[in-house]
Scaffold this motif. Structure first.
Motif, short mmCIF file in Angstrom:
data_model
loop_
_atom_site.label_atom_id
_atom_site.label_comp_id
_atom_site.label_asym_id
_atom_site.label_seq_id
_atom_site.Cartn_x
_atom_site.Cartn_y
_atom_site.Cartn_z
N LEU A 59 0.84 -1.20 0.00
CA LEU A 59 0.00 0.00 0.00
C LEU A 59 0.87 1.25 0.00
O LEU A 59 0.57 2.24 -0.68
CB LEU A 59 -0.91 0.01 1.23
N LEU A 60 1.96 1.20 0.75
CA LEU A 60 2.86 2.35 0.85
C LEU A 60 3.51 2.66 -0.49
O LEU A 60 3.65 3.83 -0.87
CB LEU A 60 3.91 2.08 1.91
N LEU A 61 3.92 1.63 -1.23
CA LEU A 61 4.53 1.85 -2.54
C LEU A 61 3.52 2.45 -3.52
O LEU A 61 3.87 3.31 -4.33
CB LEU A 61 5.10 0.55 -3.09
N VAL A 62 2.28 1.99 -3.46
CA VAL A 62 1.25 2.57 -4.32
C VAL A 62 1.08 4.05 -4.02
O VAL A 62 0.93 4.88 -4.92
CB VAL A 62 -0.09 1.82 -4.13
N LYS A 63 1.11 4.39 -2.73
CA LYS A 63 0.96 5.79 -2.32
C LYS A 63 2.19 6.61 -2.68
O LYS A 63 2.09 7.78 -3.06
CB LYS A 63 0.70 5.83 -0.82
#
Length: 544
Positions: free
Chosen positions: A50-54
């Protein structure tokens, strides 16, 4: 493929859970249309993805194909539904399939599937450690990414214009599972691979990766990936070493969040590498060569230097243990306060925290179901296994249960006020966000009040005894930093100037006061702060 609505949802839940997410070097990410494999260290389960997507700007890559362990799929849970709805690809792990984990079909899909694949210039997210775990060090990387690069190059061996990138990334959580902690995401210069040389760059080809490929070449790429990822985060054999390195960084540059999060992590890592090297084993030279006497002298000098660094680490641990025993930070010992100043600040902090807690009370009724639900869910989950195998999923559980319970609160409040439902639908999220901001400041003020009370009970004599110990440690830390590690001697001036808008505090009275009341985020005094009544400095002692 992560659609725009899922990207927005991920950004929303991460913004609520983590206080500050600092992203560095997004300009190096290959633009859309360039085949790209995004790889990062994996210590926080689904939260890492999720962090990489953000973190990846939509103007650079608007599509990112996620991958996750196959055991997350096919369950009647919100997490499973979310993973499958986002188009995530299941990867079989060897630990889950003792009789053999065949991912050849999955890799083929990542290469050629038209909706989002490497050959069509899209980006794929893989975690080369092959598993998520709560551990102070990065696990040895699997060779799957390098083999995927080899496969896609071999398929396009006749296309001289084809190129594929491996975009490495380092994720550093200050406290990965704690509410309102901070995160640093650092992208590194991508590795570029082509099947044939281009006229403008004849040395850029990688024929050694075309099938049949030698395993040594695959391992070389994997080793380079490991080096890049570990250079941007804290990678240590023990939590003790990370704890010592963090204290050394605070003693060396006692700036708090006047120092940017990126600079702070890099300084901690510099001390960490010194402590790691000091504990490496030494081997005697048995060659009996002509230069043996010289080699012996060099070896003995290195051993003395390592012993000095090891002793510094032990003394830092003893000092940190004393601070933790009293529940105070190094900054309180660095500049001891006289008794009347302590009493004055206690009154101010107590009054300010009482005012903010009172201001937060109406909104806390909205947050109460969220806090209770996540606390119960996480408490039950912790009992299912050891720390190293469960704590990496705590943040994921808090995010999921917090999101679901928060949505229930929003829907419930809207339905209960049906005549004015459109107004309530807007006011409830605003009220919850402002309550969170006030609550953070209230907790911070009460934490300061508690620390000042402790200082008052300790007495001036004991405080100054600790101050003397701290001054001696400061001289030794500065000697190591400046003379051995080549860090700037004027740390407080140097790091106060560097950084940028992502700092937690800014210099200047007016700017500091204005930013303190920022609606977007709280201006923290220390990067180790979380939404707790005590400072988070310790790590679990369980064996891993």
């Amino acid at each position: 493929m992560v659609a725009a609505e899922y990207r927005l949802l991920f950004k929303f839940v991460l913004k609520i859970f983590y206080g500050t997410i600092v992203v560095e070097n997004t300009h190096v990410i290959p633009p859309r249309g360039k085949p790209c494999i995004v790889c990062a260290n994996h210590s926080n389960s689904l939260t890492d993805a999720l962090l990489l997507v953000k973190a990846i700007p939509s103007k650079r890559r608007n599509l990112l194909r996620l991958t996750a362990k196959s055991t997350q799929f096919g369950k009647r849970t919100f997490t499973s539904w979310l993973i499958e709805s986002a188009g995530t690809v299941p990867i079989k792990r060897r630990k889950d399939f003792p009789n053999g984990a065949d991912n050849s079909a999955v890799m083929q899909h990542l290469i050629e599937a038209r909706e989002c694949a490497l050959e069509y210039g899209d980006a794929v997210c893989l975690f080369p450690e092959g598993m998520s775990r709560y551990h102070p060090t990065i696990a040895p990387l699997k060779t799957g990414v390098a083999r995927l690069v080899s496969d896609v190059l071999s398929r396009n061996r006749d296309n001289p214009n084809f190129e594929v990138f491996v975009q490495t990334c380092s994720i550093t959580y200050m406290h990965r599972q704690h509410f309102r902690s901070d995160v640093l995401v650092t992208f590194h210069e991508p590795l570029r691979f082509t099947p044939k040389a281009r006229p403008q760059n004849p040395h850029s080809d990688n024929p050694e990766l075309l099938a049949p490929v030698k395993y040594e070449e695959i391992r070389a790429i994997t080793a380079k990936m490991h080096q890049q990822i570990s250079l941007g985060t804290l990678d240590a054999p023990s939590w003790r070493m990370i704890r010592n390195a963090k204290l050394a960084a605070r003693v060396y540059a006692p700036l708090g969040t006047i120092m940017s999060l990126g600079d702070y992590v890099r300084v901690v890592r510099t001390f960490l590498e010194a402590f790691k090297l000091a504990e490496r084993p030494h081997f005697e030279n048995q060659s009996g060569s002509e230069g043996e006497a010289v080699n012996k002298e060099i070896r003995e000098r290195a051993q003395r230097e390592d012993e000095k660094i090891r002793q510094l680490g032990d003394d830092l641990k003893d000092y940190q243990d004393q601070l933790a025993r009293y529940g105070i930070k190094d900054d309180r010992i660095r500049r001891p306060l006289p008794r009347h100043i302590i009493l004055y600040r206690m009154a101010v902090r107590l009054a300010w925290s009482a005012f903010l807690f009172t201001l937060s009370l109406p909104g806390l009724f909205l947050w109460l179901p969220v806090f209770v639900t996540t606390f119960i869910a996480v408490s039950r989950f912790k009992r299912t296994g050891p720390i190293w195998d469960t704590w990496d999923e705590i943040a994921q559980y808090k995010l999921i249960y917090g999101l679901v319970s928060g949505l229930c609160v929003w829907v419930g409040a809207t339905l209960l006020t049906f005549p004015v439902a459109p107004v309530t639908a807007m006011l409830v999220p605003v009220a919850m966000w402002m309550t969170l901001r006030w609550l953070e400041d209230a907790v911070s003020a009460f934490r300061a009040f508690a620390v000042l009370t402790t200082l008052l009970r300790m007495g001036q004599k004991h405080i100054w005894e600790l101050h003397v110990v701290r001054e001696q440690l400061h001289k030794r830390v500065m000697d190591l930093a400046v003379n051995t590690l080549d860090l700037p001697p004027d740390s407080e001036t140097y790091f106060a100037r560097t950084g940028g808008k992502e700092k937690g505090r800014v210099r200047g009275r007016w700017a500091s006061k204005a930013k303190y009341f920022s609606v977007r985020r709280r201006r923290k005094r220390d990067w180790n702060e979380t939404l707790r009544l005590y400072d988070q400095v310790d790590y679990p002692e369980d064996e891993y």
